[in-house]
Scaffold this motif. Structure first.
Motif, short mmCIF file in Angstrom:
data_model
loop_
_atom_site.label_atom_id
_atom_site.label_comp_id
_atom_site.label_asym_id
_atom_site.label_seq_id
_atom_site.Cartn_x
_atom_site.Cartn_y
_atom_site.Cartn_z
N UNK A 294 0.83 -1.20 0.00
CA UNK A 294 0.00 0.00 0.00
C UNK A 294 0.88 1.26 0.00
N UNK A 295 1.90 1.28 0.84
CA UNK A 295 2.80 2.43 0.90
C UNK A 295 3.54 2.61 -0.43
N UNK A 296 4.05 1.50 -0.98
CA UNK A 296 4.85 1.62 -2.22
C UNK A 296 3.97 2.14 -3.36
N UNK A 297 2.70 1.71 -3.37
CA UNK A 297 1.79 2.19 -4.42
C UNK A 297 1.49 3.67 -4.22
N UNK A 298 1.29 4.02 -2.94
CA UNK A 298 0.97 5.43 -2.63
C UNK A 298 2.08 6.37 -3.13
N UNK A 299 3.33 5.90 -3.02
CA UNK A 299 4.45 6.74 -3.43
C UNK A 299 4.89 6.48 -4.87
N UNK A 300 4.07 5.72 -5.61
CA UNK A 300 4.35 5.50 -7.03
C UNK A 300 5.59 4.65 -7.28
N UNK A 301 5.93 3.79 -6.33
CA UNK A 301 7.13 2.96 -6.50
C UNK A 301 6.78 1.53 -6.07
N UNK A 302 5.85 0.95 -6.78
CA UNK A 302 5.25 -0.32 -6.38
C UNK A 302 6.29 -1.45 -6.28
N UNK A 303 6.15 -2.24 -5.21
CA UNK A 303 7.03 -3.40 -5.05
C UNK A 303 6.38 -4.57 -5.79
N UNK A 304 6.72 -4.71 -7.06
CA UNK A 304 6.03 -5.69 -7.91
C UNK A 304 6.29 -7.13 -7.47
N UNK A 305 7.49 -7.39 -6.98
CA UNK A 305 7.83 -8.75 -6.54
C UNK A 305 6.94 -9.15 -5.36
N UNK A 306 6.72 -8.20 -4.44
CA UNK A 306 5.90 -8.50 -3.27
C UNK A 306 4.45 -8.70 -3.69
N UNK A 307 4.00 -7.90 -4.64
CA UNK A 307 2.62 -8.04 -5.14
C UNK A 307 2.42 -9.45 -5.70
N UNK A 308 3.39 -9.90 -6.48
CA UNK A 308 3.30 -11.23 -7.08
C UNK A 308 3.30 -12.31 -6.00
N UNK A 309 4.10 -12.10 -4.95
CA UNK A 309 4.18 -13.10 -3.87
C UNK A 309 2.83 -13.22 -3.16
N UNK A 310 2.15 -12.09 -2.99
CA UNK A 310 0.84 -12.10 -2.31
C UNK A 310 -0.17 -12.89 -3.17
N UNK A 311 -0.18 -12.60 -4.47
CA UNK A 311 -1.12 -13.31 -5.37
C UNK A 311 -0.80 -14.80 -5.41
N UNK A 312 0.48 -15.09 -5.49
CA UNK A 312 0.93 -16.48 -5.55
C UNK A 312 0.52 -17.23 -4.28
N UNK A 313 0.55 -16.52 -3.16
CA UNK A 313 0.23 -17.15 -1.88
C UNK A 313 -1.25 -17.54 -1.80
N UNK A 314 -2.09 -16.64 -2.29
CA UNK A 314 -3.52 -16.96 -2.28
C UNK A 314 -3.78 -18.17 -3.19
N UNK A 315 -3.04 -18.18 -4.29
CA UNK A 315 -3.14 -19.30 -5.23
C UNK A 315 -2.74 -20.61 -4.52
N UNK A 316 -1.76 -20.51 -3.61
CA UNK A 316 -1.27 -21.72 -2.91
C UNK A 316 -2.31 -22.24 -1.93
N UNK A 317 -2.98 -21.32 -1.21
CA UNK A 317 -4.07 -21.77 -0.32
C UNK A 317 -5.10 -22.53 -1.15
#
Ligand code: NAD
Length: 459
Positions: A294-317
């Motif tokens: 949320x912070x990285x998006x707010x400052x326009x410097x998105x942490x894309x790797x972390x975003x992918x890890x979150x999506x991947x994790x939901x996929x794993x559940x």
């Protein structure tokens, strides 16, 4: 030193107890009267190995507990260790931090210099925010009468005392000379051999006194705040990565256990956090990844790797549910036993665990669910009061008329299960081990179909 620790939860009660064991006069403050009563009765307010021996030894001697903020007035160091859950937009909700700052501010004294140390995991800039709030409510001058330092906590539940006594690192974020000096004084006994020798009788675990001491790392406040989020997000990425490899192994062949072992032999990678699972969960990783994103998006410097890890994790559940469907065809009317509700063993912490996600998905598909956890059932039930599931007081009972038993949390006692007995209760003898933790030979001997994660059926 005179220390106050605001918050008697997993971080505050353990930190307070460890500081008291180090000889600091420590008062733990919480608004939850039950936690304070338990501490004053010599009980741990949370389930954490070792706390039940240490708290009764120290309470009333160097450890004190109260619902009043008054001890703040005399304290040299005040830790803030209250919760920072996710808000509706994914960023950290700072309401408990702000309420705490207001109470501390009302009691700050101009008689002596006070260091306010932020142990809670808080977004970058929170130390500045708290400084402003304290100055407003106290009427005192920041950096003259008090300073706010960042001191993020890295303890692991289940090993919390061990981690607080023998941390890999102590991170202090401050540029204030007296703030730095008081924190060094406070932690002196944690990083000296003499301190450890004095503490040895308190330990319920073994430790090599000759092992290297904690790294004591000082930096600026914002960097210290970010180190905590950066670390948790990195670990989440590492777990998501090995879990994706597990899924890949199941389709192209290969054994994720061997892949993790082979990767870990490279000292740049290491063996830790390469254990396959149904995905990371719990009270920290989901909210901390959410906040940093949320912070990285707010400052326009998105942490894309972390975003992918979150999506991947939901996929794993979800992958666990898909594996069950693959085996059982439909889940409608099927009875599923779940072993483990806490996010990991040796804790009763059942906040935001993979179990709640997976159980929801099973119920949506018409399954009947019966669960067991050695410590986490009370909290899980309190957090999910309306879930139509059955709580079993013995792991064997999760097999009663079940079409599948799924291990989610690798509690040691699940290795001791009498699989013959469990098989005799099951409608379809099938065990899905999402941690590759159980002994497949013993389970297969009981004529149960055993399935792990990340091992190709073709091998
Ligand atoms: P917790 O929910 O177990 O404990 C928080 C405590 O704060 C509760 O007992 C609550 O009653 C108390 N509290 C809330 N508002 C208060 C107030 N105004 N005054 C006094 N007490 C108040 O939370 P936790 O797991 O100990 O986590 C605390 C912080 O530490 C969070 O920011 C978390 O992200 C961070 N952290 C947690 C862990 C962990 O493993 N649990 C590890 C590292 C960092």
């Amino acid at each position: 030193m005179k220390v106050v620790c605001i918050g008697a939860g997993y971080v505050g009660s353990v930190t307070g107890t460890a500081l008291a064991a180090n000889g600091h006069q420590t008062t733990v403050v919480d608004i939850d009267p039950d936690k304070i009563d338990r501490l004053n009765r010599g009980e741990s307010p949370i389930y954490e190995p070792g706390m039940d021996t240490l708290v009764p030894e120290l309470i009333g001697k160097s450890l004190f507990a109260t619902s009043s903020y008054d001890p703040v007035a005399d304290a040299e160091v005040v830790f803030i260790a209250v919760g920072t859950p996710s808000g509706a937009d994914g960023s950290a909700d700072l309401r408990y931090i702000k309420a705490t700052a207001e109470q501390i501010g009302k009691r700050l004294s101009s008689d002596h210099f006070t260091v306010i140390a932020m142990k809670s995991t808080v977004p970058v800039g929170t130390a500045e925010l708290v400084t402003t709030l304290l100055a407003e409510t106290s009427g005192l001058t920041a950096e003259t009468h008090f300073t706010v330092v960042s001191n993020p906590e890295f303890l692991r539940e289940g090993y919390a005392l061990e981690d607080v006594f023998f941390p890999d690192r102590i991170v202090i974020g401050s540029v204030h000379p007296q703030g730095l000096q008081q924190m060094r004084q406070l932690y002196q006994s944690f990083i000296s051999r003499e301190g450890y020798e004095r503490l040895t009788p308190h330990f319920t675990f073994t430790y090599d006194l000759n092992a290297p001491r904690a790294n004591y790392f000082e930096t600026d406040t914002k960097s210290a705040e970010l180190i905590k989020y950066a670390s948790n997000a990195f670990l989440a990425v590492k777990i998501s990565y090995i879990n994706e490899l597990a899924r890949l192994c199941e389709v192209i062949g290969g054994n994720v256990q061997d892949i993790a072992a082979g990767m870990g032999l490279d000292s740049r990678i290491g063996h830790k956090f390469l254990q396959v699972s149904s995905g990371w969960s719990g009270s920290c990783f989901p909210k901390d990844t959410s906040e940093i994103l949320s912070t990285s998006e707010k400052y326009g410097s998105e942490l894309m790797v972390v975003k992918a890890a979150v999506e991947s994790n939901e996929r794993m559940h979800m992958y666990v549910v898909e594996k069950l469907i693959r085996r059982l065809k439909s889940l409608n009317g099927k009875r599923i036993g779940i072993l483990g509700l806490s996010f990991k063993p040796n804790t009763d912490d059942a906040r935001k665990t993979q179990a709640s996600f997976i159980i929801d998905k099973l119920l949506e598909r018409g399954a009947l669910v019966q669960v067991h956890d050695p410590q986490g059932m009370g909290m899980f039930r309190a957090l999910n009061p309306d879930l139509p599931i059955e709580y079993c007081h013995d792991p064997i009972q999760t097999g009663r008329l079940a079409d599948a038993v799924v291990l989610l949390t690798h509690w040691q006692e699940y290795r001791e299960i009498d699989w013959q007995k469990l098989a005799s209760l099951m409608r379809q003898p099938y065990v899905l081990d999402t941690r590759n933790f159980l002994n497949p030979n013993e389970i297969q001997k009981a004529k149960i179909h055993y399935e792990g994660m990340g091992v190709s059926e073709h091998l």
